[in-house]
Design a protein around this motif. Structure first.
Motif, PDB file in Angstrom:
ATOM      1  N   GLY A 289       0.852  -1.186   0.000  1.00 24.85           N
ATOM      2  CA  GLY A 289       0.000   0.000   0.000  1.00 24.85           C
ATOM      3  C   GLY A 289       0.883   1.229   0.000  1.00 24.85           C
ATOM      4  O   GLY A 289       2.060   1.146  -0.372  1.00 24.85           O
ATOM      5  N   SER A 290       0.358   2.365   0.420  1.00 24.11           N
ATOM      6  CA  SER A 290       1.158   3.589   0.452  1.00 24.11           C
ATOM      7  C   SER A 290       2.194   3.480   1.570  1.00 24.11           C
ATOM      8  O   SER A 290       2.010   2.711   2.527  1.00 24.11           O
ATOM      9  N   PRO A 291       3.283   4.280   1.477  1.00 22.88           N
ATOM     10  CA  PRO A 291       4.255   4.266   2.576  1.00 22.88           C
ATOM     11  C   PRO A 291       3.599   4.581   3.923  1.00 22.88           C
ATOM     12  O   PRO A 291       3.920   3.933   4.929  1.00 22.88           O
ATOM     13  N   ALA A 292       2.661   5.529   3.961  1.00 20.82           N
ATOM     14  CA  ALA A 292       2.010   5.877   5.237  1.00 20.82           C
ATOM     15  C   ALA A 292       1.291   4.662   5.810  1.00 20.82           C
ATOM     16  O   ALA A 292       1.393   4.371   7.011  1.00 20.82           O
ATOM     17  N   MET A 293       0.574   3.949   4.971  1.00 17.87           N
ATOM     18  CA  MET A 293      -0.171   2.771   5.444  1.00 17.87           C
ATOM     19  C   MET A 293       0.792   1.676   5.917  1.00 17.87           C
ATOM     20  O   MET A 293       0.591   1.043   6.954  1.00 17.87           O
ATOM     21  N   VAL A 294       1.856   1.445   5.149  1.00 13.98           N
ATOM     22  CA  VAL A 294       2.780   0.355   5.490  1.00 13.98           C
ATOM     23  C   VAL A 294       3.505   0.658   6.805  1.00 13.98           C
ATOM     24  O   VAL A 294       3.621  -0.207   7.683  1.00 13.98           O
ATOM     25  N   TYR A 295       3.970   1.911   6.968  1.00 15.33           N
ATOM     26  CA  TYR A 295       4.704   2.216   8.204  1.00 15.33           C
ATOM     27  C   TYR A 295       3.775   2.272   9.416  1.00 15.33           C
ATOM     28  O   TYR A 295       4.159   1.901  10.529  1.00 15.33           O
ATOM     29  N   ALA A 296       2.522   2.705   9.220  1.00 12.58           N
ATOM     30  CA  ALA A 296       1.554   2.683  10.331  1.00 12.58           C
ATOM     31  C   ALA A 296       1.301   1.234  10.750  1.00 12.58           C
ATOM     32  O   ALA A 296       1.207   0.924  11.948  1.00 12.58           O
ATOM     33  N   THR A 297       1.242   0.349   9.774  1.00 11.96           N
ATOM     34  CA  THR A 297       1.034  -1.068  10.070  1.00 11.96           C
ATOM     35  C   THR A 297       2.237  -1.639  10.808  1.00 11.96           C
ATOM     36  O   THR A 297       2.101  -2.345  11.816  1.00 11.96           O
ATOM     37  N   LEU A 298       3.424  -1.308  10.311  1.00 15.49           N
ATOM     38  CA  LEU A 298       4.649  -1.801  10.964  1.00 15.49           C
ATOM     39  C   LEU A 298       4.682  -1.350  12.427  1.00 15.49           C
ATOM     40  O   LEU A 298       4.902  -2.159  13.335  1.00 15.49           O
ATOM     41  N   ASP A 299       4.453  -0.057  12.660  1.00 13.93           N
ATOM     42  CA  ASP A 299       4.517   0.465  14.029  1.00 13.93           C
ATOM     43  C   ASP A 299       3.482  -0.207  14.930  1.00 13.93           C
ATOM     44  O   ASP A 299       3.768  -0.561  16.072  1.00 13.93           O
ATOM     45  N   ALA A 300       2.270  -0.375  14.403  1.00 16.95           N
ATOM     46  CA  ALA A 300       1.201  -0.970  15.214  1.00 16.95           C
ATOM     47  C   ALA A 300       1.533  -2.417  15.565  1.00 16.95           C
ATOM     48  O   ALA A 300       1.345  -2.839  16.713  1.00 16.95           O
ATOM     49  N   LEU A 301       2.048  -3.167  14.605  1.00 18.98           N
ATOM     50  CA  LEU A 301       2.314  -4.579  14.869  1.00 18.98           C
ATOM     51  C   LEU A 301       3.552  -4.775  15.745  1.00 18.98           C
ATOM     52  O   LEU A 301       3.578  -5.664  16.600  1.00 18.98           O
ATOM     53  N   VAL A 302       4.551  -3.924  15.550  1.00 21.48           N
ATOM     54  CA  VAL A 302       5.723  -3.997  16.431  1.00 21.48           C
ATOM     55  C   VAL A 302       5.288  -3.636  17.855  1.00 21.48           C
ATOM     56  O   VAL A 302       5.692  -4.275  18.837  1.00 21.48           O
ATOM     57  N   GLY A 303       4.401  -2.654  17.984  1.00 23.65           N
ATOM     58  CA  GLY A 303       3.867  -2.274  19.307  1.00 23.65           C
ATOM     59  C   GLY A 303       3.079  -3.400  19.951  1.00 23.65           C
ATOM     60  O   GLY A 303       2.954  -3.466  21.177  1.00 23.65           O
ATOM     61  N   ALA A 304       2.577  -4.311  19.122  1.00 19.49           N
ATOM     62  CA  ALA A 304       1.780  -5.433  19.658  1.00 19.49           C
ATOM     63  C   ALA A 304       2.623  -6.691  19.837  1.00 19.49           C
ATOM     64  O   ALA A 304       2.079  -7.762  20.104  1.00 19.49           O
ATOM     65  N   GLY A 305       3.950  -6.572  19.651  1.00 19.40           N
ATOM     66  CA  GLY A 305       4.809  -7.715  19.969  1.00 19.40           C
ATOM     67  C   GLY A 305       5.474  -8.378  18.784  1.00 19.40           C
ATOM     68  O   GLY A 305       6.226  -9.339  18.947  1.00 19.40           O
ATOM     69  N   MET A 306       5.242  -7.880  17.553  1.00 18.45           N
ATOM     70  CA  MET A 306       5.900  -8.487  16.398  1.00 18.45           C
ATOM     71  C   MET A 306       7.320  -7.927  16.262  1.00 18.45           C
ATOM     72  O   MET A 306       7.551  -6.763  16.567  1.00 18.45           O
ATOM     73  N   ASP A 307       8.254  -8.762  15.798  1.00 18.89           N
ATOM     74  CA  ASP A 307       9.588  -8.265  15.491  1.00 18.89           C
ATOM     75  C   ASP A 307       9.544  -7.628  14.094  1.00 18.89           C
ATOM     76  O   ASP A 307       8.913  -8.190  13.187  1.00 18.89           O
ATOM     77  N   ALA A 308      10.216  -6.498  13.908  1.00 17.22           N
ATOM     78  CA  ALA A 308      10.164  -5.804  12.608  1.00 17.22           C
ATOM     79  C   ALA A 308      10.619  -6.707  11.460  1.00 17.22           C
ATOM     80  O   ALA A 308      10.155  -6.557  10.325  1.00 17.22           O
ATOM     81  N   HIS A 309      11.520  -7.657  11.748  1.00 16.10           N
ATOM     82  CA  HIS A 309      12.025  -8.540  10.685  1.00 16.10           C
ATOM     83  C   HIS A 309      10.975  -9.507  10.167  1.00 16.10           C
ATOM     84  O   HIS A 309      11.183 -10.151   9.136  1.00 16.10           O
TER      85      HIS A 309
END
Ligand code: FES
Length: 321
Positions: A289-309
């Motif tokens: 998706g757009s960079p804004a959508m992808v980075y918002a998703t990354l931040d939200a999932l990392v905040g919920a316990g996912m590793d960025a990798h």
């Protein structure tokens, strides 16, 4: 002895007496070569650091031929054209336009057929570049999967002027010049765990490729698809949607951001993922998706316990934060 290759960054563990080309091929790298006896020079590289032995002669700099050179100590070589594991060479094709159909939401499904002979090679989730008249090449995710052979599929949103022009070009010329494959948010190997696929709009094309590849390969782990759009009318028709709904390990979630009260869910994609999946420690996430959508998703999932990798997206390469 270790031989480091630039620019690929590959590191070869070369056995005593083994030639550099031999070691690279043993380790699975695709390397330029032909005669393998020092005559054609196709395998040439530049010695940047270290010493090698080539046909009885020691060298510590300059051009060498990897098929007849063996390292005497750890070395660094500049060797163009070496493809790392899983990497496929980029090739150009002139394809016939076999289909150009509007599938709803102003989206067009475009199918191209590559020439007979050597079919295009790509991994599910990669993208192509297409030549446009009077403009730079444009990138589109491949919605097709590798088992489709010569047939390549794209989903093009025909709203912006540039996309409308491209669609007109494809319809009038019935030919398209493309290059592929590109992108590292792919499935060269199937993961040993659940997949979470998150797509905004025509980001669905990339997820389409991943799902069709998983189907063809008999992937058994759960696959969760989250497909988000602004309005329900932005969802477009997916040819295999009904078949997808019957797959026991595929969970389809359609999410609309700007309208609550339709038959499905409303809200933001990453919020829907967080609501549904409580254990993110074992998932493999792909987002498009757009960079804004992808980075918002990354931040939200990392905040919920996912590793960025655990998350892959083309955005990480073309719009780094
Ligand atoms: S492959 Fe021909 S010189 Fe090395």
């Amino acid at each position: 002895m270790r031989v480091t290759l630039q620019p690929s960054g590959a590191v070869l563990d070369v056995q005593p007496g083994e030639k550099i080309l031999e070691a690279a091929r043993r380790l699975g790298y695709e390397c330029p070569h032909s005669c393998r006896n020092g005559n054609c020079h196709v395998c040439a590289a530049i010695l940047v650091e270290g010493r090698i032995l080539q046909e009885g002669e020691e060298r510590d700099h300059g051009e060498l031929y990897t098929c007849v050179a063996e390292p005497l100590e750890d070395c660094v070589l500049l060797w163009d054209g070496v493809l790392s594991l899983g990497e496929l060479p980029v090739r150009a094709f002139t394809c016939q336009v076999s289909e150009c159909t509007e599938v709803g939401g102003d989206v067009w499904r475009v199918r191209l057929r590559a020439p007979a002979g050597k079919p295009p090679r790509y991994h599910a989730g990669q993208y192509l570049l297409i030549e446009r008249e009077g403009a730079d090449k444009a990138a589109f995710s491949l919605a097709s999967a590798p088992h489709g052979g010569r047939d390549l599929e794209m989903h093009i949103l025909g709203r912006e002027e540039s996309a409308v022009k491209l669609l007109a070009q494809l319809q009038s010329e019935q030919l398209a010049r493309v290059e592929l494959p590109y992108g590292d948010a792919h499935l060269a190997e199937l993961p040993d765990g659940p997949l979470v696929l998150i797509a905004a709009g025509t980001g669905m094309a990339q997820m389409h490729s991943l799902i069709e590849h998983c189907r063809a390969q008999g992937f058994k782990h759960p696959v969760h698809l989250y497909w988000g759009v602004r309005q329900p009318s932005d969802f477009y028709r997916i040819e295999h949607w009904d078949e997808w709904q019957r797959l026991p390990n595929l969970y389809l979630h359609r999410v609309v951001s700007d309208l609550c009260g339709w038959e499905g869910r409303c809200g933001l994609l990453h919020e829907a993922v967080r609501e549904d999946l409580t254990d993110l420690s074992v998932v493999h996430v792909y987002a498009s998706g757009s960079p804004a959508m992808v980075y918002a998703t990354l931040d939200a999932l990392v905040g919920a316990g996912m590793d960025a990798h655990q998350m892959r997206a083309d955005v990480f390469a073309y719009a780094p934060r």
